[in-house]
Design an enzyme around this catalytic site. Structure first.
Site: not given
Ligand code: SAJ
Length: 415
Positions: A213, A267
């Site tokens: 994870k 996360c």
């Molecule tokens: N972000 C970027 N660029 C991108 C993608 C995301 O800057 O290309 C930023 C987003 O704006 C945000 C952050 O990253 O600030 C995280 O967003 P996210 O959509 O990537 O992820 P979370 O935090 O909403 O959810 C993540 C997910 N993990 C993965 O994709 C590996 C989700 O599947 C997990 O269950 C969750 O963390 C968790 O609870 O751990």
């Protein structure tokens, strides 16, 4: 009827509890916040997630989901409480400890205890030890020599993997990892998840599941850091990073993620530190990715300040405070941090826009040069418009309204 006790009714616990109830389990949901318990028992929700309101209403109306402040006896216990970090990025297991100790006296032989909270390696073993200490008559580590009837209790780590904004679909469709404290525990946990998960279920031991994870979220953090670093390089070379990434991604084996104002949420901005804490000398790339992503917010602040220095008493509209698009979640949000830092410059007025909340959070609400605003008033009054979150509603803004303003588009939404 099988009964499940879910500890923690937040972003993971509440969707899980209500899903289980609609699948026919009797569910006791536990939360330490009185208003959360009351809201849920009225069939309402305390944070926004698409369709969660419908699910919770139906779970509560069916009589199968009931929230309360105390756990009850059950067949399965799911721990879904926060695992933040303390100062110096040290994991804080206090919520897990409190939840574990709260269920200890309710556990009976044959029960399954599942840790879903994202946790440092070794946490499942630690919670088993806490229970073993409090309930010495139970057989926790697969020991069948205890006197009397079978006293076995099963422990597993089954990390949640759902993406905020798509939680309800992903709870069912995502593949799951089940890490047992021992083989029997893994089997019992698989049987439980098979009752409501459509994705594949993979079995391993608890420590591997814990690190898997953390590795998933670190993978994403490292890849976002790559995009953010590119964007900083592009700024200095005066190259459009969005065009650059679009072109590079035409390569069949390249898939660069999107730069932004930094990485937020509870996360991805947190979990990599659990790996760094466990192996400080070895987790060099993972630590650097965290630092790059944190630095990206500072880089944006500096960029805005350099534009602002060209105005006398500049008005800056900051569009979006959430940590990502189309959610109301402000946890670890880089947008919030950027707004707070900008407001430290006394002669700047910040118009903060966040359509998914109805008032500013305390951390910035008390600053007198920040005003909560709707987007149309904000862009009318602003000298500088900063797009911090690519919420769908901002896509519809008529470009003619912003063409004479200085634009800092941290998400490449208006390119
Ligand atoms: N972000 C970027 N660029 C991108 C993608 C995301 O800057 O290309 C930023 C987003 O704006 C945000 C952050 O990253 O600030 C995280 O967003 P996210 O959509 O990537 O992820 P979370 O935090 O909403 O959810 C993540 C997910 N993990 C993965 O994709 C590996 C989700 O599947 C997990 O269950 C969750 O963390 C968790 O609870 O751990």
């Amino acid at each position: 009827m099988e009964k499940v006790c879910v500890m923690g009714l937040g972003y993971i616990g509440l969707p899980t509890a209500s899903l289980l109830a609609t699948k026919g389990f009797l569910v006791c949901g536990v939360d330490c916040l009185r208003e959360v318990v009351d809201t849920i028992n009225q069939g309402k929700i305390h944070f926004f997630e698409p369709d969660l309101d419908i699910l919770v209403r139906s779970a509560v109306n069916s009589g199968l989901l009931k929230a309360g402040a105390q756990p009850e006896e059950a067949d399965v216990f799911i721990i879904a409480v926060p695992t933040p970090f303390k100062d110096n990025h040290i994991p804080d297991l206090s919520y897990v400890e409190a939840a574990t100790k709260a269920i200890a006296s309710f556990i009976r032989p044959g029960n399954l205890v599942i840790l879903e909270s994202t946790s440092p390696v070794g946490t499942t073993e630690i919670i088993a030890e806490w229970i073993a200490k409090l309930r010495p008559e139970l057989s926790i580590f697969g020991d069948t020599t205890k006197s009397g009837a079978d006293q076995r209790v099963y422990f597993a780590h089954c990390p949640e993997r759902v993406l905020p904004g798509q939680i309800l679909r992903e709870l069912i469709d995502n593949d799951r990892i089940v890490g047992g404290l021992n083989k029997e525990s893994a089997q019992v946990a698989v049987q439980f998840y098979q009752k409501f998960v459509h994705g594949k279920i993979y079995i391993t031991n608890a420590r591997t599941a814990e690190l898997a994870k953390l590795a998933e979220n670190s993978f994403r953090d490292v890849n976002i850091a790559f995009a953010n670093e590119l964007s900083i390089i592009c700024d200095s070379l005066e190259i459009n990073v969005w065009e650059l990434i679009e072109l590079a991604n035409r390569h069949p084996r390249v898939n660069i993620l999107q730069p932004g104002p930094g990485v937020g949420g509870h996360c991805i901005a947190v979990d990599p530190w659990f790996i760094v804490d466990a192996a400080p000398d070895k987790a060099r790339l993972i630590r650097t990715a965290r630092e790059v992503n944190d630095y990206k917010s500072q880089h944006i602040v500096e960029k805005i300040r350099s534009y602002a220095s060209k105005f006398r008493a500049p008005v800056i509209a900051c569009l979006g405070l959430a940590f990502k698009p189309d959610v109301d979640d402000l946890r670890e949000s880089p947008a919030l941090e950027i707004v707070r830092e900008l407001a430290e410059d006394g002669d700047i007025t910040v118009l903060a826009v966040e359509p998914h909340i109805d008032r500013l959070p305390e951390s910035i609400g008390s600053l007198n040069n920040i005003r909560f605003s709707d987007w149309s008033a904000a862009i009318r009054q602003a000298d500088i418009i900063v797009l911090l979150v690519n919420h769908k509603v901002f896509m519809d803004i008529n470009r003619e309204l912003i063409q004479d303003k200085v634009i800092v588009d941290t998400r490449g939404m208006w390119r």
